[in-house]
Write a protein that holds these residues in place. Structure first.
Motif, mmCIF file in Angstrom:
data_model
loop_
_atom_site.group_PDB
_atom_site.id
_atom_site.type_symbol
_atom_site.label_atom_id
_atom_site.label_comp_id
_atom_site.label_asym_id
_atom_site.label_seq_id
_atom_site.Cartn_x
_atom_site.Cartn_y
_atom_site.Cartn_z
ATOM 1 N N PRO A 197 16.142 4.707 5.534
ATOM 2 C CA PRO A 197 16.986 5.888 5.320
ATOM 3 C C PRO A 197 17.917 6.244 6.467
ATOM 4 O O PRO A 197 18.877 6.980 6.261
ATOM 5 N N ILE A 198 17.652 5.787 7.692
ATOM 6 C CA ILE A 198 18.513 6.120 8.821
ATOM 7 C C ILE A 198 19.750 5.220 8.765
ATOM 8 O O ILE A 198 19.699 4.030 9.094
ATOM 9 N N ALA A 199 20.835 5.781 8.276
ATOM 10 C CA ALA A 199 22.114 5.080 8.107
ATOM 11 C C ALA A 199 22.014 3.886 7.164
ATOM 12 O O ALA A 199 22.879 3.018 7.167
ATOM 13 N N GLY A 200 20.957 3.823 6.361
ATOM 14 C CA GLY A 200 20.752 2.672 5.486
ATOM 15 C C GLY A 200 20.377 1.427 6.242
ATOM 16 O O GLY A 200 20.422 0.325 5.695
ATOM 17 N N LEU A 201 19.947 1.581 7.519
ATOM 18 C CA LEU A 201 19.684 0.446 8.400
ATOM 19 C C LEU A 201 18.297 0.453 9.021
ATOM 20 O O LEU A 201 17.764 -0.610 9.353
ATOM 21 N N MET A 202 17.728 1.632 9.223
ATOM 22 C CA MET A 202 16.486 1.737 9.980
ATOM 23 C C MET A 202 15.469 2.606 9.269
ATOM 24 O O MET A 202 15.831 3.588 8.614
ATOM 25 N N SER A 203 14.213 2.253 9.461
ATOM 26 C CA SER A 203 13.116 3.050 8.924
ATOM 27 C C SER A 203 12.812 4.211 9.862
ATOM 28 O O SER A 203 13.064 4.149 11.065
ATOM 29 N N ASP A 204 12.249 5.255 9.289
ATOM 30 C CA ASP A 204 11.781 6.384 10.099
ATOM 31 C C ASP A 204 10.276 6.303 10.322
ATOM 32 O O ASP A 204 9.651 7.276 10.746
ATOM 33 N N VAL A 220 13.911 -0.527 12.982
ATOM 34 C CA VAL A 220 13.212 0.667 13.445
ATOM 35 C C VAL A 220 14.082 1.412 14.441
ATOM 36 O O VAL A 220 15.117 0.910 14.898
ATOM 37 N N THR A 221 13.658 2.619 14.803
ATOM 38 C CA THR A 221 14.394 3.454 15.744
ATOM 39 C C THR A 221 14.289 2.877 17.157
ATOM 40 O O THR A 221 13.428 2.034 17.436
ATOM 41 N N PRO A 222 15.161 3.323 18.070
ATOM 42 C CA PRO A 222 15.061 2.828 19.446
ATOM 43 C C PRO A 222 13.685 3.006 20.069
ATOM 44 O O PRO A 222 13.198 2.139 20.792
ATOM 45 N N MET A 223 13.037 4.125 19.794
ATOM 46 C CA MET A 223 11.736 4.376 20.402
ATOM 47 C C MET A 223 10.657 3.491 19.802
ATOM 48 O O MET A 223 9.734 3.056 20.497
ATOM 49 N N GLU A 224 10.763 3.189 18.500
ATOM 50 C CA GLU A 224 9.811 2.260 17.898
ATOM 51 C C GLU A 224 10.100 0.823 18.309
ATOM 52 O O GLU A 224 9.183 0.022 18.475
ATOM 53 N N PHE A 225 11.370 0.510 18.494
ATOM 54 C CA PHE A 225 11.728 -0.800 19.038
ATOM 55 C C PHE A 225 11.067 -0.998 20.397
ATOM 56 O O PHE A 225 10.526 -2.072 20.697
#
Length: 569
Positions: free
Chosen positions: A503-510, A87-92
């Motif tokens: 989709p975020i760099a093939g590594l993280m969900s949006d 997940v993104t930093p903010m979701e982390f």
């Protein structure tokens, strides 16, 4: 540390002395004394983001009733990759702060290997908007080695450009330890540029005089330690060992016997790679703490390691204890031994959904990172050079692998899978648009009987890694990953059985972290339906292309003998 102005200091002094009401008082807690281990009844007074009073009674503009709950310092995760939480930093932040993690030290190594300096910009922007204090160690090895194709290259000058950012601590895990030991000029340039800052290590199985040389370069931590003897040697030589318990790499059981009151100043905790499903089912650092205590670690030692030792190791002198002058990172527990988190304060802010409202989101990056060509079943044929092949031997719960040799069937000039020996195919497909490489080989330990599973998370260069029995299913899985812009896929009988787009760099969900729990569970079940026996098959897949961890790995350039640090021919 940030310089404090005189007016703020005066306010803190007055509130600490009790001559003015505190901004916030957490009334009637049992404070865990990190010196003696006693539980002492007290109020905690807070001015802004700073603790100003303990071991006394206070009046406050706002009151939170402690009701006798146990107060411990906020937990510090000393090494992780936010990207590995998917997940993104903010979701982390939303996902783990509720588990008592008030400081996390991340290495954006994964996304940096895909996007280069854009990754630093993205992660630092996100770190500036989190409720927890998210700190960044600049990725030291992009690419990690010359044995694979990465999406980017970062030299010393690229790292120096971010050196003085207020969220940056220093240099992240220096995994190219052969480069350090052989005094590679590029390695020395990075070490020189950060010689007065924190430098993290990454030195699996490194001992003896080579360890001395590595530590002499100013490298102060290691999270790749897997045995108590190795850990003891490293802490005796001045390093802080970060005991890791992630979704795949699980070292806590092996290292817990070393964690005592005497050694706790030299041992901290980290998760490194932990996915949202495991966090939902087990927890985060709270899980590590309760597990350590269940294994016989004294509670005082466990909570010291999770806070004060971690803060000291990374030069964060403003936190790690519940004491006047320290950052107001406080965890209230219902029970000490089970680390039952009841309420969390990060920088004096009560951690709840209200704390996350109003934050600006960070625009996603790397949405076009999946540039692999379309593949077919024929791309996964392994030409036979004999009847014996090197096979990667997976060790459950470890990222270290075995180098096996197996007799495999040969048909029409190509080597095939052998289900009786649990030897199935593994391939790494380049996806950064730099070349069309495909590395092919075999792996043992998955238990797979049919189908294929594929991941665009493939440490450290993050090409596509696919494991399968059937070449057609392997091709479908790879092509599907490109179509969904990265993620995880399970294919059986020519059909996609489960998937999770990243989709975020093939590594993280949006998406919010809660929305990943069901797809991750579905992926596990779909993998088990193929016969897979590993608890975390996708993270295990993700570590097969990691050519800095012994003993046998695979990259887009072929099979890698990590002990020789060379491609196999």
């Amino acid at each position: 540390m940030t310089r404090i102005d005189a007016a703020t200091l005066a306010r803190r002094i007055a509130q600490g002395r009790g001559t003015n009401p505190a901004d916030l008082v957490i009334r009637d807690v049992r404070l865990l004394d990190l010196v003696t281990g006693e539980l002492i009844r007290t109020d905690i007074a807070i001015a802004g983001d700073c603790i100003v009073g303990t071991y006394g009674s206070y009046q406050g503009a706002r009151i939170v009733e402690g009701r006798g709950r146990i107060a411990v310092p906020g937990f510090i995760d000393t090494h992780l990759h936010v990207e590995s939480s998917l997940v993104t930093p903010m979701e982390f932040d939303r996902c783990v702060t509720r588990h008592g993690v008030t400081t996390a030290i991340c290495d954006p190594h994964e996304i940096a290997n895909v996007l280069g300096r854009t990754a630093f910009d993205y992660m630092l922007e996100g770190a500036g908007r989190t409720v927890m204090d998210l700190r960044v160690q600049l990725s030291s090895c992009v690419p990690a080695t010359h044995l694979e194709t990465s999406g980017a290259r970062l030299e010393a000058a690229d790292l120096v450009a971010y050196r003085d950012h207020p969220k940056v601590i220093g240099l992240a895990e220096f995994m190219n330890f052969p480069g350090v030991l052989h005094q590679d000029p590029a390695c020395l340039a990075k070490l020189e540029a950060f010689s007065d800052r924190q430098i993290d290590g990454h030195a699996p199985l490194l001992v003896g005089l080579d360890l001395n040389g590595y530590a002499a370069a100013g490298i102060r931590t290691d999270h790749e330690t897997t045995t108590a003897d190795e850990a003891l040697e490293k802490i005796r030589k001045g390093m802080t060992v970060l005991i890791r318990e992630g979704s795949v790499s699980k070292d806590l059981h092996a290292l817990a016997p070393l964690l005592t009151l005497q050694t706790s100043p030299f041992l901290a905790f980290c998760t490194d790679d932990r996915n949202p499903l495991d966090i939902a089912e087990e927890g985060h650092l709270d899980f590590i703490i309760r597990t350590a205590i269940a294994l016989g670690v004294p509670p005082l030692a466990a909570y010291r390691s999770a806070s004060l030792t971690a803060a000291s190791a990374f030069g964060l002198r403003d936190r790690g204890m519940i004491a006047p002058g320290k950052r107001a990172d406080i965890v209230l527990l219902d029970d000490l031994e089970t680390c039952a988190v009841s309420q969390v304060f990060a920088g004096g802010v009560a951690v709840d959904e209200e704390a996350y409202r109003g934050r600006q989101t960070v625009p996603p990056v790397g949405l076009d990172s999946m540039k692999a060509r379309v593949v077919g079943a024929e791309d996964f044929l392994v030409p036979a050079t004999g009847s014996t092949a090197s096979v990667i031997g997976v060790i459950p719960g470890k990222i270290i692998t075995r180098h096996l040799r197996m007799e495999l069937p040969v048909r029409n000039g190509a080597m095939g899978v052998d289900l009786d020996q649990d030897a199935v195919k593994v391939a790494v497909v380049a996806r950064h648009g730099i070349n069309d490489n495909i590395g092919r080989g075999f792996v043992h330990g998955f238990g797979m009987k049919r189908g294929a599973i594929a991941s665009s998370v493939g440490h450290d260069s993050h090409n596509i890694c696919v494991v399968g029995v059937d070449e057609t299913d392997m091709a479908i899985a790879v092509n599907r990953l490109v179509a969904i812009r990265g993620g995880f896929v399970v294919v059986e009988g020519g059909a996609v059985r489960a998937e999770l787009p990243l989709p975020i760099a093939g590594l993280m969900s949006d998406r919010p972290f809660e929305e990943l729990i069901r797809p991750l569970s579905d992926l596990r079940e779909a993998a088990r339906a193929l016969g897979v026996v590993l608890q975390e098959p996708f993270l295990q897949v993700a570590f097969l292309p990691l050519p800095v961890i012994p003993h046998l790995k695979i990259s887009d350039r072929g099979m890698v003998d990590v002990d020789r640090f060379a491609l196999m021919v």
